[in-house]
Motif scaffolding. Structure first.
Motif, PDB file in Angstrom:
ATOM      1  N   SER A  80      12.531  26.699  62.677  1.00 24.61           N
ATOM      2  CA  SER A  80      12.472  27.776  63.987  1.00 24.61           C
ATOM      3  C   SER A  80      12.995  28.913  62.409  1.00 24.61           C
ATOM      4  O   SER A  80      12.819  29.742  62.579  1.00 24.61           O
ATOM      5  N   ASP A  98      12.724  22.709  53.749  1.00 27.63           N
ATOM      6  CA  ASP A  98      12.032  22.395  54.936  1.00 27.63           C
ATOM      7  C   ASP A  98      10.566  21.516  54.265  1.00 27.63           C
ATOM      8  O   ASP A  98      10.710  22.325  53.258  1.00 27.63           O
ATOM      9  N   VAL A 199      11.951  13.199  56.908  1.00 26.25           N
ATOM     10  CA  VAL A 199      10.594  12.323  56.739  1.00 26.25           C
ATOM     11  C   VAL A 199      10.766  12.343  55.005  1.00 26.25           C
ATOM     12  O   VAL A 199      10.638  13.547  54.898  1.00 26.25           O
TER      13      VAL A 199
END
Ligand code: SAH
Length: 204
Positions: A80, A98, A199
């Motif tokens: 966020s 991100d 990931v």
């Protein structure tokens, strides 16, 4: 004010961290039906199946990172943007990455709206860090890694601190603080946490 009492009761006692958290309105980082839960001490869903962390965990991680106003900080896992916004009040400059472009562009919009000009957001795989901006004084990983990522350890300056949740994503993880010394790395276990996994590669 209730928000700050709740943080204190969960062990967030560092005055600078509490002041920074008072300045950042968590409701700006939560959208839609979850917005009215913004001041509750719980993680909430955001875009791309990710979560905004629980405020007390954000506070404890920020406190463990011992950020000074001269520090250049790298955050892996913008989500966020809430954690980066808090760091922006404590550090000189905050780089945040991100793997979802959509997440990065939404967070960038909030940073602009709040005029947080010392945050530099990137879309990319954070496991590689940002070698072109290294070394960092502090590195905060807000997704769970199976081991502290070696390329990130290498981008920590001597004397620098990294905080990272370590463990399998389907289990409780250990929050680890790594301090880089002249001769190697020292590891402290801080507490148990639960984060979404780190990931590899870009998201959709
Ligand atoms: N710090 C965020 C919460 C992070 S949730 C906040 O304040 O809201 C974890 C985030 O890590 C997710 O957005 C996820 O997309 C991201 N992530 C997972 N693996 C990543 C990787 N390899 N590189 C960069 N970001 C990653």
């Amino acid at each position: 004010m209730q928000f700050v009492y709740a943080l204190r009761s969960k062990g967030v006692t560092d005055g600078r961290v509490l002041t920074a958290m008072e300045k950042v309105d968590r409701a700006k980082f939560v959208r839609g039906i979850f917005a009215d839960r913004a001041y509750d001490d719980m993680p909430l869903p955001i875009s791309s199946g990710q979560t905004i962390s629980q405020p007390s965990v954000v506070g404890l991680m920020t406190q463990a990172l011992q950020v000074s106003n001269r520090d250049k900080v790298l955050e892996i896992g913008t989500g966020s943007g809430y954690q980066a916004a808090i760091l922006s009040h404590l550090a000189r400059r905050v780089y945040t990455i991100d793997r979802y472009r959509r997440i990065v562009s939404e967070a960038r919009g909030v940073f602009e709206e709040l005029d947080l000009g010392n945050i530099i957001p990137f879309a990319g795989d954070g496991s590689y860090g940002l070698p072109e901006h290294a070394p960092f004084d502090r590195i905060l990983v807000t997704a769970a890694a199976e081991d502290p990522p070696p390329l990130l350890l290498a981008q920590l300056r001597v004397g620098g601190i990294m905080v990272v949740p370590v463990g399998q994503s389907d289990a409780v993880q250990n929050l680890i603080r790594v301090t880089r010394t002249d001769t190697g790395y020292e590891y402290d276990e801080l507490r148990q946490v639960r984060f979404v996994p780190l990931v590899e590669g870009m998201g959709d």
